[in-house]
Write an enzyme that holds these catalytic residues in place. Structure first.
Site, short mmCIF file in Angstrom:
data_model
loop_
_atom_site.label_atom_id
_atom_site.label_comp_id
_atom_site.label_asym_id
_atom_site.label_seq_id
_atom_site.Cartn_x
_atom_site.Cartn_y
_atom_site.Cartn_z
N ASP A 236 2.84 2.38 -7.41
CA ASP A 236 1.85 1.85 -6.48
C ASP A 236 2.07 0.36 -6.27
OD1 ASP A 236 -1.17 2.32 -5.30
OD2 ASP A 236 -0.94 0.33 -6.18
N TYR B 261 0.99 -7.79 -2.67
CA TYR B 261 1.49 -8.08 -4.02
C TYR B 261 2.77 -8.91 -4.00
CZ TYR B 261 -1.60 -4.18 -5.40
OH TYR B 261 -2.66 -3.34 -5.59
N LYS C 56 0.29 -0.55 0.59
CA LYS C 56 -0.97 -0.80 1.30
C LYS C 56 -0.78 -1.87 2.36
CE LYS C 56 -3.01 -0.26 -3.26
NZ LYS C 56 -1.81 -0.73 -3.98
N HIS D 298 -5.72 -1.68 2.79
CA HIS D 298 -6.06 -2.33 1.53
C HIS D 298 -7.53 -2.74 1.42
CE1 HIS D 298 -3.83 -4.70 -1.84
NE2 HIS D 298 -4.96 -4.22 -2.27
N ASN E 69 -10.75 0.51 -1.35
CA ASN E 69 -11.96 -0.33 -1.41
C ASN E 69 -12.97 -0.02 -0.31
OD1 ASN E 69 -11.10 -2.03 -3.70
ND2 ASN E 69 -9.54 -2.77 -2.27
N LYS F 92 -1.35 -0.62 -15.32
CA LYS F 92 -0.24 -1.57 -15.24
C LYS F 92 0.01 -2.18 -16.61
CE LYS F 92 -0.61 -5.81 -15.00
NZ LYS F 92 -1.07 -7.19 -14.75
N ARG G 51 3.81 -0.19 -24.12
CA ARG G 51 2.47 0.09 -23.59
C ARG G 51 2.55 1.08 -22.45
NH1 ARG G 51 -1.77 -3.20 -24.27
NH2 ARG G 51 -0.79 -3.49 -26.31
#
Length: 285
Positions: A43, A48, A73, A106, A135, A227, A233
């Site tokens: 994603d 970004y 987006k 977005h 959103n 993320k 992780r």
């Protein structure tokens, strides 16, 4: 990996890797690590500033394109019919692909209606496999789901134990829109990683609070895109399919809901002005 089926029949991984706030100089390595771990959904977004790095990583991975689900987006600055269409073509060039699996609007501001019509046309042409929004609170979601030629297939919103989006999910379910969670850990705000309820549940299964949060959203039918820039992780976040939470666990987590954003409200006029300022500054660059 588990999948959800969008209302148009497209299958989307229920767990993906998000690249929000990952600097461009780290992004390629992070995406390659995520793909090596086993993620097959990435994603990103125009805002970004790392679509090119995502595209390079996917290309270098050697994994067939049809095995990777790519989401990007459209940013507000590119809203309007022609602007949105041109921006998606630019995103595809950066991502080094001739189609996209999912494109979202977005934010719910500006000429999102014109931008959404562009996504609809690109979907009908086959350039986009699925379209949606991000959103969009219930009022805006009902609006676009009711009056657009085709309703959104996905709505990506903030969702974690402290802001569970109960009412929003009810409306998404009503209109056949798949809910997807950004910030599934709430970025740790409100002490989520150290929350005693989450820690107690995790201890029963030998899991971390983060794994419990992901499992909780997945079990209620919500897609998650955690993320991390650390491969260990990423692996931890990926290992959430070999245990299940009980009804009691789910109820205990449900009781943590505050019904408030851990970040900001899109209903706040000051927040809208903040987005307007970002767009104006972006046009000056």
């Amino acid at each position: 990996m588990e999948y959800v089926t969008l209302y148009n029949g497209v299958q989307m991984p229920v767990l993906g890797y998000g690249v929000y706030q990952i600097p461009a100089d780290e992004c390629e390595r992070c995406v390659l690590d995520a793909l090596d771990v086993g993620y097959r959904s990435i994603d990103t977004a125009q805002a970004y500033g790392n679509e090119g790095e995502v595209g390079s990583a996917i290309q270098k991975s050697g994994i067939p394109r049809d095995e990777i689900f790519i989401t990007t987006k459209v940013w507000i600055e590119h809203y309007g019919y022609r602007e949105a269409m041109a921006s998606v073509i630019d995103s595809m060039e950066k991502l080094k692909t001739d189609y996209l699996d999912l494109v979202l609007l977005h934010q719910p501001f500006g000429d999102f209606c014109g931008a959404y019509r562009a996504l609809e046309d690109m979907y009908r042409e086959g350039t986009l496999k699925a379209i949606g929004v991000s959103n969009f609170y219930p009022d805006r979601l009902v609006d676009i789901a009711s009056f657009a030629r085709m309703g959104p297939m996905v709505n990506q919103v903030e969702s974690h134990p402290l802001n569970q989006q109960i009412i929003a999910k009810q409306y998404m379910d009503r209109y056949g829109v798949q809910m997807e969670a950004w910030a599934p850990f709430g970025e740790g705000r409100g002490g989520l990683f150290d929350n005693p309820v989450l820690q107690a549940i995790g201890s029963k299964y030998g899991r971390t609070s983060a794994q419990v949060m992901l499992r909780w959203n997945i079990q209620r039918g919500v897609i998650v895109i955690p993320k991390s820039t650390h491969k260990e992780r990423m692996q931890e976040n990926f290992n959430v399919f070999d245990f299940s939470l009980t009804d009691g666990d789910m109820s205990a987590i449900a009781a943590l809901d505050t019904g408030k954003s851990s970040f900001f409200s899109h209903y706040d006029p000051a927040v809208v002005e903040w987005f307007v300022k970002m767009v104006e500054e972006g046009k000056k660059k």
